[in-house]
Design an enzyme around this catalytic site. Structure first.
Site, PDB file in Angstrom:
ATOM      1  N   PRO A   1       6.686  -3.576  18.018  1.00  0.00           N
ATOM      2  CA  PRO A   1       6.218  -4.784  17.330  1.00  0.00           C
ATOM      3  C   PRO A   1       4.777  -5.169  17.688  1.00  0.00           C
ATOM      4  O   PRO A   1       4.407  -5.193  18.853  1.00  0.00           O
ATOM      5  CB  PRO A   1       7.192  -5.856  17.827  1.00  0.00           C
ATOM      6  CG  PRO A   1       8.399  -5.110  18.261  1.00  0.00           C
ATOM      7  CD  PRO A   1       7.887  -3.819  18.818  1.00  0.00           C
ATOM      8  N   GLU A   2       4.000  -5.416  16.654  1.00  0.00           N
ATOM      9  CA  GLU A   2       2.636  -5.931  16.798  1.00  0.00           C
ATOM     10  C   GLU A   2       2.602  -7.269  16.051  1.00  0.00           C
ATOM     11  O   GLU A   2       3.657  -7.762  15.639  1.00  0.00           O
ATOM     12  CB  GLU A   2       1.623  -4.934  16.217  1.00  0.00           C
ATOM     13  CG  GLU A   2       1.678  -3.566  16.897  1.00  0.00           C
ATOM     14  CD  GLU A   2       0.661  -2.572  16.338  1.00  0.00           C
ATOM     15  OE1 GLU A   2      -0.428  -3.005  15.909  1.00  0.00           O
ATOM     16  OE2 GLU A   2       0.956  -1.370  16.316  1.00  0.00           O
TER      17      GLU A   2
ATOM     18  N   LYS B   1       1.312 -11.007  20.214  1.00  0.00           N
ATOM     19  CA  LYS B   1       2.635 -10.385  20.136  1.00  0.00           C
ATOM     20  C   LYS B   1       3.705 -11.225  20.820  1.00  0.00           C
ATOM     21  O   LYS B   1       4.826 -10.769  20.996  1.00  0.00           O
ATOM     22  CB  LYS B   1       2.580  -9.000  20.810  1.00  0.00           C
ATOM     23  CG  LYS B   1       1.560  -8.037  20.198  1.00  0.00           C
ATOM     24  CD  LYS B   1       1.609  -6.723  20.970  1.00  0.00           C
ATOM     25  CE  LYS B   1       0.398  -5.869  20.681  1.00  0.00           C
ATOM     26  NZ  LYS B   1       0.370  -4.668  21.528  1.00  0.00           N
TER      27      LYS B   1
ATOM     28  N   ARG C   1      -3.607   6.536  23.932  1.00  0.00           N
ATOM     29  CA  ARG C   1      -2.712   6.450  22.776  1.00  0.00           C
ATOM     30  C   ARG C   1      -3.198   7.388  21.670  1.00  0.00           C
ATOM     31  O   ARG C   1      -4.399   7.624  21.528  1.00  0.00           O
ATOM     32  CB  ARG C   1      -2.672   5.011  22.228  1.00  0.00           C
ATOM     33  CG  ARG C   1      -2.319   3.961  23.260  1.00  0.00           C
ATOM     34  CD  ARG C   1      -0.885   4.091  23.750  1.00  0.00           C
ATOM     35  NE  ARG C   1       0.089   3.955  22.691  1.00  0.00           N
ATOM     36  CZ  ARG C   1       0.562   2.788  22.262  1.00  0.00           C
ATOM     37  NH1 ARG C   1       0.170   1.665  22.823  1.00  0.00           N
ATOM     38  NH2 ARG C   1       1.455   2.721  21.284  1.00  0.00           N
TER      39      ARG C   1
END
Ligand SMILES: [Zn+2]
Length: 282
Positions: free
Chosen positions: A19-20, A76, A267
């Site tokens: 989730p962002e 977030k 990432r």
């Protein structure tokens, strides 16, 4: 990434990966539409790993007999205000989500905490990978300050965006994802934003000129708002976006060339080497 929101009498399920900001905004709307103004009869902690700076007993003592009255999202994080002026803090980690349901048969498999309402409906905090967090606090602004969280990505204007990010060093993607600068952007939406701004994710941020900075700001707001409008569901996002196409062997929706990946800040960034250029001061 299935998502559906129904009325309080139906089984509802909102599940996302990582989730962002857009996902958490959808969780906020989901919680607002299902779980406000009902007396909390019990708090059932099935797995205490999720509790941060609060014990199961303190959480239950703070919430039992109270009602959730409103909620506030910052980056977030989701904060839920109760009628005794305490705030429940929810952070969804990598796999966290919410589910509101009627009876035990509908209980989600990876539920870690249940908020049991007096009408016997339950709100479950579900989290398969166990990186989520639940806390209880009195002052949201003090929490944000203590944890040095930057302003929410959707609540800053171009001037502030430029002021905050303009003095940074490092790859633009890493800077965008640093929650201390601006809060809410993670791996997936950082890639999407840079795709729309036509900027290579490994570009040093101090190489961006004024025009590129403006483009980056506009892309940030456009992508996050549009993703919220699409219920943060990849299937509802435009086919012209990177998000439905990310992955090995997939093609750029703009030029048709093969997408590439590179590790930026630990990432994986997906991008199009043809459409996304490294910035230049010139
Ligand atoms: Zn391309």
């Amino acid at each position: 990434m299935p998502a559906s929101i129904g009325c309080a009498d139906t089984i509802v399920r909102v599940t996302f990966r990582m989730p962002e900001l857009p996902e958490v905004e959808i969780f906020k709307r989901y919680l607002d539409s299902t779980s406000l103004h009902q007396r909390i009869g019990d708090v059932d902690v099935r797995n205490a790993y999720v509790l941060k700076d609060v014990t199961a007993r303190e959480l239950a003592r703070g919430l039992k007999g109270r009602r959730f009255e409103s909620s506030r999202r910052h980056g977030k994080h989701l904060f839920v205000r109760t009628d005794n002026e305490l705030w429940l803090r929810l952070h969804f980690g990598m796999t966290g989500s919410l589910q509101y349901f009627k009876n035990d048969k509908q209980a989600p498999r990876h539920a870690r905490v249940f908020f049991v309402f007096a009408n016997n409906r339950r709100l479950a905090f579900e989290d398969q990978r166990q990186f989520g967090q639940i806390g209880l606090l009195k002052d949201v602004d003090a929490f944000l300050e203590k944890h040095e969280l930057g302003p929410d990505a959707l609540r800053i204007d171009l001037e502030e965006f430029r002021k905050i990010l303009g003095k940074r060093r490092g790859a633009v993607k890493s800077v965008l994802m640093n929650q201390r600068f601006i809060a809410g952007i993670g791996n997936l939406y950082a890639d999407e934003i840079l795709f729309h701004a036509c900027i290579h994710p490994a570009t040093e941020i101090d190489r961006l000129n004024n025009m590129a900075f403006t483009k980056l700001f506009r892309a940030t707001h456009y992508v996050l708002r549009k993703a919220v409008g699409a219920s943060a569901d990849a299937k509802q996002m435009p086919r012209s976006w990177l998000l439905p196409h990310r992955g090995k062997g997939r093609k750029c929706p703009r030029c048709g060339r093969k997408l590439q990946s590179v590790i930026v800040g630990g990432r994986t960034a997906w991008f199009c080497v043809h459409c996304q250029k490294r910035g230049s001061k010139n």
